[in-house]
Design a protein around this motif. Structure first.
Motif, mmCIF file in Angstrom:
data_model
loop_
_atom_site.group_PDB
_atom_site.id
_atom_site.type_symbol
_atom_site.label_atom_id
_atom_site.label_comp_id
_atom_site.label_asym_id
_atom_site.label_seq_id
_atom_site.Cartn_x
_atom_site.Cartn_y
_atom_site.Cartn_z
ATOM 1 N N THR A 277 0.833 -1.203 0.000
ATOM 2 C CA THR A 277 0.000 0.000 0.000
ATOM 3 C C THR A 277 0.865 1.249 0.000
ATOM 4 N N LEU A 278 0.261 2.349 -0.469
ATOM 5 C CA LEU A 278 0.969 3.621 -0.426
ATOM 6 C C LEU A 278 0.773 4.242 0.949
ATOM 7 N N PRO A 279 1.789 4.861 1.526
ATOM 8 C CA PRO A 279 1.600 5.525 2.812
ATOM 9 C C PRO A 279 0.792 6.810 2.637
ATOM 10 N N GLY A 280 0.239 7.302 3.717
ATOM 11 C CA GLY A 280 -0.441 8.588 3.685
ATOM 12 C C GLY A 280 -1.791 8.518 3.025
ATOM 13 N N SER A 281 -2.383 9.696 2.802
ATOM 14 C CA SER A 281 -3.710 9.726 2.205
ATOM 15 C C SER A 281 -3.733 10.747 1.074
ATOM 16 N N ILE A 282 -4.879 10.792 0.379
ATOM 17 C CA ILE A 282 -5.032 11.684 -0.767
ATOM 18 C C ILE A 282 -5.008 13.135 -0.290
ATOM 19 N N ARG A 297 3.821 10.590 -1.405
ATOM 20 C CA ARG A 297 3.441 9.209 -1.115
ATOM 21 C C ARG A 297 4.207 8.211 -1.977
#
Lengths: 329, 260
Positions: A277-282, A297
């Motif tokens: 998964t990619l870290p952080g959020s949109i 990210r």
């Protein structure tokens, strides 16, 4: 021939301070008879792009494009009325949550007859009324509703969600559009109903040679139904190519992450193991990163990523990244 | 291994207005029994109207059962004894945005179950809130934020924090992963799996995305119109479906699984 040819389309939200660039130089082409998927997570501007194509954005938004051609006509040069007449004839749109989009106070029959094109009828008004009714029934048959008597009499709340979406598609078909924009047509729908709607859209595409722009937030849902896919992230163009190219050999780290993060596409990984998964959020619109908006990210981000990358074309597979994964296959 | 939650023959029937002397019922859920152990996940799949959400409501005690018994650690749970139940069985809903009170800060939101169910003093409560926020991947500063200042994925984390702050044994996820964006969804799945490892939680996952169900769960129950159609180990059921309905459900998602 290209139906729609959009090059470097930008959409700005005009605010009191500084305008916010919600969609940043996105290119999109749709050929005749093609099903194109437009994939992006929430806030990636895919619905905005669809609305800009329809020309229904209000004064708060400023649309700018290097090229905006509809079947060879430059839409940016036309006046609002001319543009409206072209678009309303040739393009139709269906929305998510069909129950909420239909008028709850009118029957399906009334709403369908309202959508039917007046121009095709001739004769006196009583003849026209008859024709209009027939046309509405015809439309329902086209979308696979056989029990038209019951359906025309009922109100939206009496039908199931999949039936409502079929009615919406019937309304969209009334003007015999060349392009149908489906904005998340199956969001929050059961998987069996999803299949029905997608199959209907696919059959319309094959039988009537209607192009479809299929907007979705989930890559795995649309891959079976599309010929080509455009991926967006946070208002920026990420990658475009045929479905096979995107799915088997994604060049952009973001697309790679999307595919790796889906448990459906990775059946072979052991159950209960951690997903990629990619870290952080949109990022939110008020705090967009400069340059490539995936930067904070992205696992491959380097110093150059503060400058927006230009889209590169590798045999029809466009990717917008400084450090694309092209070499790693 | 002893069973954490043991459900025997619970069912739910709603009474319809009776006609003359005839009593009429809608059987939302036919009798169903299952057991869950700690560290395990049970998935419940089915279409709308199959009784998935009714089952969840019965387990948390939002609805009273018509027949049957629910046992937690060998003790039977009584109707209406919410104090005992809400400490051990917690629930996360589909739309996290609407289940958080918009007029309370995150600290107040998380303080509420603590005030009602524990006798910790204020300092200990704040400490516990801080730890829980850290556990779900948020910062201690987020305590003073209001729900509208969070993004969708973070809101789902807050509701997860609210669920695990009382150190429950069973967490019910009612379509909690359905509406999230793919990259946030995989983050959430990772987080839930980590918490299961650390705290020994048992999950009851209600949903219809079979890819997630396959990845996430150990056992599965397929419901159709209130009746149990198939029950067993997830991999066995999904690889060799016996019932027609299960086959149909898997077929309908086969288009999404990639067969190219």
């Amino acid at each position: 021939m290209n139906l729609l040819d959009v090059r470097n389309l930008s959409i700005e939200l005009l605010t009191n301070n500084k305008p916010i660039l919600a969609v940043d130089k996105v290119s999109l082409t749709i050929k005749e008879g093609e099903v194109r998927g437009l994939v992006g997570e929430s806030g990636s501007g895919k619905s905005l792009l669809a609305q800009a194509i329809m020309g229904v954005l209000d004064e708060k938004w400023h649309v700018d494009a290097d090229r905006f051609h509809w079947r060879g006509n430059d839409l940016m040069r036309l006046s609002a009325e001319e543009r409206k007449s072209i678009i309303s004839n040739d393009v139709a749109m269906i929305f998510q949550e069909p129950m909420a989009c239909l008028d709850p106070t009118a029957t399906i029959g009334e709403q369908l007859e309202e959508a039917v094109d007046q121009q095709q009828f001739e004769g006196f008004f009583w003849k026209k009324r008859q024709q209009r009714k027939l046309e509405a029934i015809n439309l329902l048959h086209k979308v696979g509703i056989k029990n038209h008597i019951q359906c025309l009499k009922s109100y939206p709340h009496q039908l199931t969600e999949a039936l409502c979406q079929r009615v919406m598609i019937a309304m969209a078909l009334a003007k015999k559009p060349l392009l149908l924009i489906a904005d998340e047509p199956t969001a929050a729908m059961e998987s069996t109903n999803q299949g029905q709607i997608f199959r209907l859209l696919a059959s319309l595409n094959q039988l009537k040679n209607m192009s479809i722009l299929l907007i979705s937030h989930d890559l795995e849902n649309v891959t079976h139904w599309t010929n080509t896919i455009t991926v967006m992230y946070s208002g920026q163009f990420v990658e475009a190519g045929t479905t096979d190219q995107i799915f088997k050999q994604p060049f952009h780290p973001y697309t790679r992450a999307l595919i790796d993060s889906s448990p459906t596409a990775n059946i072979h990984i052991p159950t209960k193991s951690r997903l990629m998964t990619l870290p952080g959020s949109i990022p939110v619109l008020q705090h967009l990163p400069i340059g490539c908006r995936l930067g904070p990210r992205c696992p491959r981000a380097q110093r150059e990523c503060v400058n927006s990358p230009k889209a590169k074309n590798h045999q029809g597979h466009q990717v917008s990244c400084h450090f694309s994964l092209k070499g790693s296959y | 291994m002893t069973d954490l939650l043991e459900v025997t023959n619970i069912s739910k029937a709603y009474k319809l207005p009776s006609r003359w002397f005839k009593k009429r019922y809608i059987h939302a859920l036919e009798p169903i029994s299952f057991q869950i152990q700690a560290h395990k996940t049970l998935a419940i799949v089915g279409e709308t109207g199959s009784g998935k959400s009714t089952l969840a409501k019965l387990l948390v005690g939002a609805e009273t059962t018509t027949t049957g018994e629910i046992k937690l650690n060998g003790q039977s749970l009584h109707q209406g004894n919410f104090k005992q139940r809400c400490q051990h069985i917690r629930m996360i809903f589909q739309d996290s945005g609407t289940t958080l009170n918009p007029s309370l800060t995150i600290q107040q939101l998380l303080d509420e179950p603590l005030c009602l169910n524990t006798d910790l003093n204020e300092e200990e409560r704040v400490q516990l809130i801080r730890e829980t926020l850290h556990k779900v991947g948020l910062l201690a500063e987020h305590m003073n934020f209001y729900p509208h200042m969070f993004s969708g994925g973070q809101k789902q984390r807050v509701s997860l924090a609210r669920a695990i702050i009382l150190k429950p044994q069973v967490v019910i996820l009612d379509e909690a992963l359905g509406a999230l964006d793919p990259s946030l969804r995989s983050q959430m799945i990772n987080l839930l799996l980590d918490l299961q490892q650390q705290m020994g939680l048992a999950y009851i996952l209600i949903g219809h995305n079979l890819g997630i169900v396959r990845h996430f769960s150990d056992d599965i129950i397929v419901l159709c119109q209130g009746q149990v159609v198939e029950q067993g180990k997830t991999l066995n059921v999904l690889n060799k479906p016996k019932h027609k309905y299960t086959k149909k459900l898997i077929m309908s998602q086969q288009y999404q699984l990639i067969h190219r």
